[in-house]
Design an enzyme around this catalytic site. Sequence first.
Site, PDB file in Angstrom:
ATOM      1  N   TYR A 110      50.278  29.853  42.494  1.00 32.02           N
ATOM      2  CA  TYR A 110      49.066  30.035  43.310  1.00 32.02           C
ATOM      3  C   TYR A 110      49.091  29.104  44.527  1.00 32.02           C
ATOM      4  O   TYR A 110      48.823  29.522  45.660  1.00 32.02           O
ATOM      5  CB  TYR A 110      47.845  29.758  42.433  1.00 32.02           C
ATOM      6  CG  TYR A 110      46.509  30.012  43.092  1.00 32.02           C
ATOM      7  CD1 TYR A 110      46.027  31.314  43.269  1.00 32.02           C
ATOM      8  CD2 TYR A 110      45.716  28.960  43.537  1.00 32.02           C
ATOM      9  CE1 TYR A 110      44.790  31.544  43.859  1.00 32.02           C
ATOM     10  CE2 TYR A 110      44.488  29.180  44.131  1.00 32.02           C
ATOM     11  CZ  TYR A 110      44.023  30.478  44.288  1.00 32.02           C
ATOM     12  OH  TYR A 110      42.796  30.699  44.887  1.00 32.02           O
ATOM     13  N   LYS A 158      49.153  30.072  48.492  1.00 33.23           N
ATOM     14  CA  LYS A 158      48.068  29.688  49.406  1.00 33.23           C
ATOM     15  C   LYS A 158      48.578  28.803  50.539  1.00 33.23           C
ATOM     16  O   LYS A 158      48.072  28.857  51.656  1.00 33.23           O
ATOM     17  CB  LYS A 158      46.937  29.011  48.621  1.00 33.23           C
ATOM     18  CG  LYS A 158      46.238  29.944  47.621  1.00 33.23           C
ATOM     19  CD  LYS A 158      45.593  31.126  48.323  1.00 33.23           C
ATOM     20  CE  LYS A 158      44.845  32.059  47.392  1.00 33.23           C
ATOM     21  NZ  LYS A 158      44.223  33.194  48.096  1.00 33.23           N
TER      22      LYS A 158
HETATM   23  P1  NAP Z   1      37.831  37.457  42.035  1.00 31.44           P
HETATM   24  O1  NAP Z   1      36.384  37.391  41.732  1.00 31.44           O
HETATM   25  O2  NAP Z   1      38.809  37.483  40.937  1.00 31.44           O
HETATM   26  O3  NAP Z   1      38.081  38.732  43.015  1.00 31.44           O
HETATM   27  C1  NAP Z   1      39.373  39.066  43.424  1.00 31.44           C
HETATM   28  C2  NAP Z   1      39.318  40.362  44.202  1.00 31.44           C
HETATM   29  O4  NAP Z   1      40.665  40.726  44.577  1.00 31.44           O
HETATM   30  C3  NAP Z   1      38.783  41.519  43.378  1.00 31.44           C
HETATM   31  O5  NAP Z   1      38.066  42.401  44.210  1.00 31.44           O
HETATM   32  C4  NAP Z   1      40.063  42.179  42.866  1.00 31.44           C
HETATM   33  O6  NAP Z   1      39.854  43.532  42.499  1.00 31.44           O
HETATM   34  C5  NAP Z   1      40.925  42.053  44.125  1.00 31.44           C
HETATM   35  N1  NAP Z   1      42.356  42.208  43.845  1.00 31.44           N
HETATM   36  C6  NAP Z   1      43.116  41.564  42.916  1.00 31.44           C
HETATM   37  N2  NAP Z   1      44.372  42.011  42.937  1.00 31.44           N
HETATM   38  C7  NAP Z   1      44.425  42.962  43.909  1.00 31.44           C
HETATM   39  C8  NAP Z   1      45.447  43.803  44.418  1.00 31.44           C
HETATM   40  N3  NAP Z   1      46.700  43.773  43.918  1.00 31.44           N
HETATM   41  N4  NAP Z   1      45.152  44.656  45.415  1.00 31.44           N
HETATM   42  C9  NAP Z   1      43.903  44.716  45.931  1.00 31.44           C
HETATM   43  N5  NAP Z   1      42.883  43.945  45.497  1.00 31.44           N
HETATM   44  C10 NAP Z   1      43.148  43.082  44.504  1.00 31.44           C
HETATM   45  O7  NAP Z   1      38.268  36.234  42.978  1.00 31.44           O
HETATM   46  P2  NAP Z   1      37.434  35.336  44.036  1.00 31.44           P
HETATM   47  O8  NAP Z   1      37.151  34.046  43.383  1.00 31.44           O
HETATM   48  O9  NAP Z   1      36.351  36.138  44.660  1.00 31.44           O
HETATM   49  O10 NAP Z   1      38.604  35.056  45.080  1.00 31.44           O
HETATM   50  C11 NAP Z   1      38.725  35.733  46.326  1.00 31.44           C
HETATM   51  C12 NAP Z   1      39.778  35.009  47.144  1.00 31.44           C
HETATM   52  O11 NAP Z   1      39.365  33.656  47.349  1.00 31.44           O
HETATM   53  C13 NAP Z   1      41.145  34.927  46.457  1.00 31.44           C
HETATM   54  O12 NAP Z   1      42.172  35.054  47.415  1.00 31.44           O
HETATM   55  C14 NAP Z   1      41.160  33.527  45.890  1.00 31.44           C
HETATM   56  O13 NAP Z   1      42.456  33.033  45.716  1.00 31.44           O
HETATM   57  C15 NAP Z   1      40.401  32.780  46.947  1.00 31.44           C
HETATM   58  N6  NAP Z   1      39.818  31.518  46.510  1.00 31.44           N
HETATM   59  C16 NAP Z   1      38.908  31.489  45.501  1.00 31.44           C
HETATM   60  C17 NAP Z   1      38.350  30.255  45.107  1.00 31.44           C
HETATM   61  C18 NAP Z   1      37.328  30.154  44.013  1.00 31.44           C
HETATM   62  O14 NAP Z   1      37.008  29.009  43.626  1.00 31.44           O
HETATM   63  N7  NAP Z   1      36.796  31.231  43.492  1.00 31.44           N
HETATM   64  C19 NAP Z   1      38.757  29.094  45.740  1.00 31.44           C
HETATM   65  C20 NAP Z   1      39.699  29.161  46.758  1.00 31.44           C
HETATM   66  C21 NAP Z   1      40.207  30.387  47.142  1.00 31.44           C
HETATM   67  P3  NAP Z   1      40.782  44.230  41.340  1.00 31.44           P
HETATM   68  O15 NAP Z   1      40.940  43.224  40.242  1.00 31.44           O
HETATM   69  O16 NAP Z   1      40.068  45.446  40.946  1.00 31.44           O
HETATM   70  O17 NAP Z   1      42.068  44.542  42.017  1.00 31.44           O
END
Ligand code: NAP
Length: 248
Positions: free
Chosen positions: A156, A160
């Site tokens: 991861y 990133k």
């Molecule tokens: P999440 O709730 O798990 O949502 C992830 C989204 O990505 C879902 O809509 C999922 O839909 C989609 N996705 C996953 N695999 C995919 C694929 N192969 N093709 C198309 N869509 C796909 O995650 P989140 O926390 O909202 O995170 C969103 C972004 O922010 C990510 O890049 C994550 O790394 C980043 N981020 C999150 C945090 C945090 O603390 N939450 C911190 C830093 C960065 P499906 O599963 O249906 O595909």
Amino acid sequence: MNRLTDKTALITGGSRGIGEAIALRLAREGANIAVCASQSTEAAEVVAEKIREQGREAIVRQTDVSNAESVEALVKTVLDTWGKIDILVNNAGITRDNLLMRMKEDEWDAVLGVNLKGAYHCIKAVIRPMMKARTGRIINVSSVVGLTGNAGQINYAASKSGLIGLTKSVARELASRNITANAIAPGFIPTDMTAKLNDKIQEQLIAQIPLGKLGSPDDVAAATAFLASDDAAYITGQVLVVDGGMVM
Ligand code: NAP
């Protein structure tokens, strides 16, 4: 604010969490929105319905961003519908955490495939119409983990950090066409992705955050809307950290 009136935005992974918040915020600012998800298309349809209730147009398409053909089909749908893509937000992301000693090759490949290669596919698919239009905004959702590293998340963190190098290179390549590329590095944001962290770990994380609380998907969405707007016209190749001061 209505900073994105008549803009068209493509948000990957818009079915829940941060991507949903970004989709709703950009719509609230006036944009028509395309969202995709690889599995949760019903949830994405609910997001699209909320966008339509705000008076904007919305498209949902099942897409696996790690697959070039799937991404090309998504971009074709958006262009066939609206004729342009002004804003691309590479938000789709996954985790497959493991210690390096135990990390399996398929865990490495899956995370790099979605988080980094997925962004490459999407950027490659949208830049031709953006270059033709001589305008565009590319926003890549990285993470503070891409700046600091994290034990148990080599795949991861590498993805990133890679997104940051990708962002800066794209910014340099496309600046002459009036296309900006920036990254957002969120800190800890409660979503499905972080739900498995227990209360004790969450308390330890909060103790490291100067602002004393976790972030929200709306905090990340507000930063995205700024970078997508004319207010950020002279900003490119940057990493905007949205983490309550955790990494500084
Ligand atoms: P999440 O709730 O798990 O949502 C992830 C989204 O990505 C879902 O809509 C999922 O839909 C989609 N996705 C996953 N695999 C995919 C694929 N192969 N093709 C198309 N869509 C796909 O995650 P989140 O926390 O909202 O995170 C969103 C972004 O922010 C990510 O890049 C994550 O790394 C980043 N981020 C999150 C945090 C945090 O603390 N939450 C911190 C830093 C960065 P499906 O599963 O249906 O595909």
